[in-house]
Design a protein around this motif. Structure first.
Motif, PDB file in Angstrom:
ATOM      1  N   UNK A 174       0.659  -1.214  -0.184  1.00 59.44           N
ATOM      2  CA  UNK A 174      -0.014  -0.104   0.139  1.00 59.44           C
ATOM      3  C   UNK A 174       0.792   1.331  -0.133  1.00 59.44           C
ATOM      4  N   UNK A 175       2.089   1.173   0.654  1.00 61.73           N
ATOM      5  CA  UNK A 175       2.711   2.406   0.532  1.00 61.73           C
ATOM      6  C   UNK A 175       3.492   2.799  -0.616  1.00 61.73           C
ATOM      7  N   UNK A 181       0.211   7.112  -6.350  1.00 59.00           N
ATOM      8  CA  UNK A 181      -1.180   7.459  -6.487  1.00 59.00           C
ATOM      9  C   UNK A 181      -2.059   6.419  -7.344  1.00 59.00           C
ATOM     10  N   UNK A 182      -1.858   5.072  -6.815  1.00 59.81           N
ATOM     11  CA  UNK A 182      -2.837   3.993  -7.322  1.00 59.81           C
ATOM     12  C   UNK A 182      -3.894   3.883  -6.206  1.00 59.81           C
ATOM     13  N   UNK A 191      -4.944  -7.191  -5.841  1.00 60.48           N
ATOM     14  CA  UNK A 191      -4.743  -8.668  -6.022  1.00 60.48           C
ATOM     15  C   UNK A 191      -3.059  -8.778  -5.211  1.00 60.48           C
ATOM     16  N   UNK A 192      -2.254  -7.851  -5.529  1.00 64.15           N
ATOM     17  CA  UNK A 192      -0.893  -7.693  -4.965  1.00 64.15           C
ATOM     18  C   UNK A 192      -0.849  -7.686  -3.591  1.00 64.15           C
ATOM     19  N   UNK A 193      -1.817  -6.949  -2.935  1.00 69.50           N
ATOM     20  CA  UNK A 193      -1.807  -7.079  -1.498  1.00 69.50           C
ATOM     21  C   UNK A 193      -2.192  -8.379  -1.060  1.00 69.50           C
ATOM     22  N   UNK A 194      -3.068  -8.921  -1.605  1.00 70.50           N
ATOM     23  CA  UNK A 194      -3.761 -10.364  -1.001  1.00 70.50           C
ATOM     24  C   UNK A 194      -2.551 -11.388  -1.121  1.00 70.50           C
TER      25      UNK A 194
END
Length: 302
Positions: A174-175, A181-182, A191-194
């Motif tokens: 997230x950072x 600015x996504x 998806x990448x976070x999960x």
């Protein structure tokens, strides 16, 4: 536990003291000062930028590295941790012997990360980043009264692995997304976070296995304590399967196969994890899987 390094100023050859090689002293310092772990946080953050084929800003990488160094070292010098009536491992013994140095390192790291935070204009995200810092700080500090005893967040049943996975995924995915600015709730970032969340969750179970006896003595209800070590390994492997299923957009079949290598390395680390293994198994090898993931992503995406 594994044999513990003995640090002594005695130079007499017949003093019965095991001399610790210089290289091992250096390795202990890198591992047990959380420098290696902070490098892992930097590596995972960098790998997120690589997924989006963007260079990581040096100052942002330095802020992530030093903030991680501060949080883990300030946690390691908390007084209550050294008052627990348990046999000290080599790692804990090293931390106890170097508490002043760890505190000084934490303060320097705080100064650097705090300076970069304000100079680079992250103040508008104070609330978002503050909640991650709060979770990290309250992870080991008593904040909830349960049955007349004050408990830290990590002491709440089965919670600590999910806290670790959430904070690490938030910081390393997230950072970078915020910097670029996504939208955090968009499919690209989500998806990448999960994937990162399940990957870190699987590795966090390994440290629950390491702390099995300590957690039993302190009353912390973890997966190994409640379901047993074998079941915990299968749960961790299940988390890795979920991480493998969640594939970021734009990753082709060949790339996806290569990107399973860190998952396989993590699976091996989980499968052979035992409480009696060396401190190096956990501090060097298990944390090293995160750096290995960065190296694989670097080869695939750059």
């Amino acid at each position: 536990m594994s044999p513990e390094p003995l640090h002594s100023s005695s130079t007499a050859p017949d003093a019965g003291v095991v001399r610790v090689p210089q290289w091992r002293r250096g390795l202990d310092a890198v591992l047990y000062s959380s420098t290696w772990l902070a490098l892992a946080a930097l590596a995972l953050t960098w790998s997120t930028f690589l997924f989006w084929q963007v260079h990581i800003p040096f100052r942002l990488g330095l802020m992530i590295f030093t903030a991680t160094l501060f949080l883990y070292n300030i946690d390691s010098v908390l007084p209550y941790k050294h008052g627990q009536p348990l046999m000290l491992s080599g790692r804990k013994r090293w931390m106890l012997e170097h508490r002043r140095e760890l505190l000084a390192l934490a303060m320097v790291a705080l100064g650097v990360s705090g300076t970069l935070f304000f100079l680079d204009g992250w103040q508008h995200l104070m609330l978002f980043l503050g909640h991650l810092a709060a979770i990290s700080m309250l992870y080991s500090l008593p904040v909830v009264k349960v049955r007349g005893q004050w408990r830290a967040l990590r002491d709440l049943p089965l919670l600590k692995v999910f806290l670790i996975a959430y904070v690490w995924a938030a910081v390393t995915v997230w950072v970078p997304a915020l910097h670029l600015n996504k939208p955090l709730l968009g499919p690209v970032v989500g998806v990448l976070f999960l994937r990162r969340f399940f990957f870190i969750l699987a590795l966090a179970f390994v440290f629950d296995i390491r702390d099995y006896t300590k957690d039993l003595h302190t009353g912390t209800r973890t997966f190994p304590g409640m379901f047993g070590v074998p079941a915990t390994k299968w749960i961790a492997l299940g988390a890795l399967v979920l991480a493998g299923i969640v594939v970021p957009a734009g990753v082709g079949t060949a790339e996806a196969l290569v990107l399973t290598l860190p998952l396989l390395a993590a699976a091996s680390t989980i499968w052979y994890a035992e409480e009696t293994r060396s401190d190096y198994y956990f501090a060097l090898l298990t944390d090293g899987v995160m750096i290995f993931q960065f190296l694989v992503v670097y080869v695939v995406k750059w």
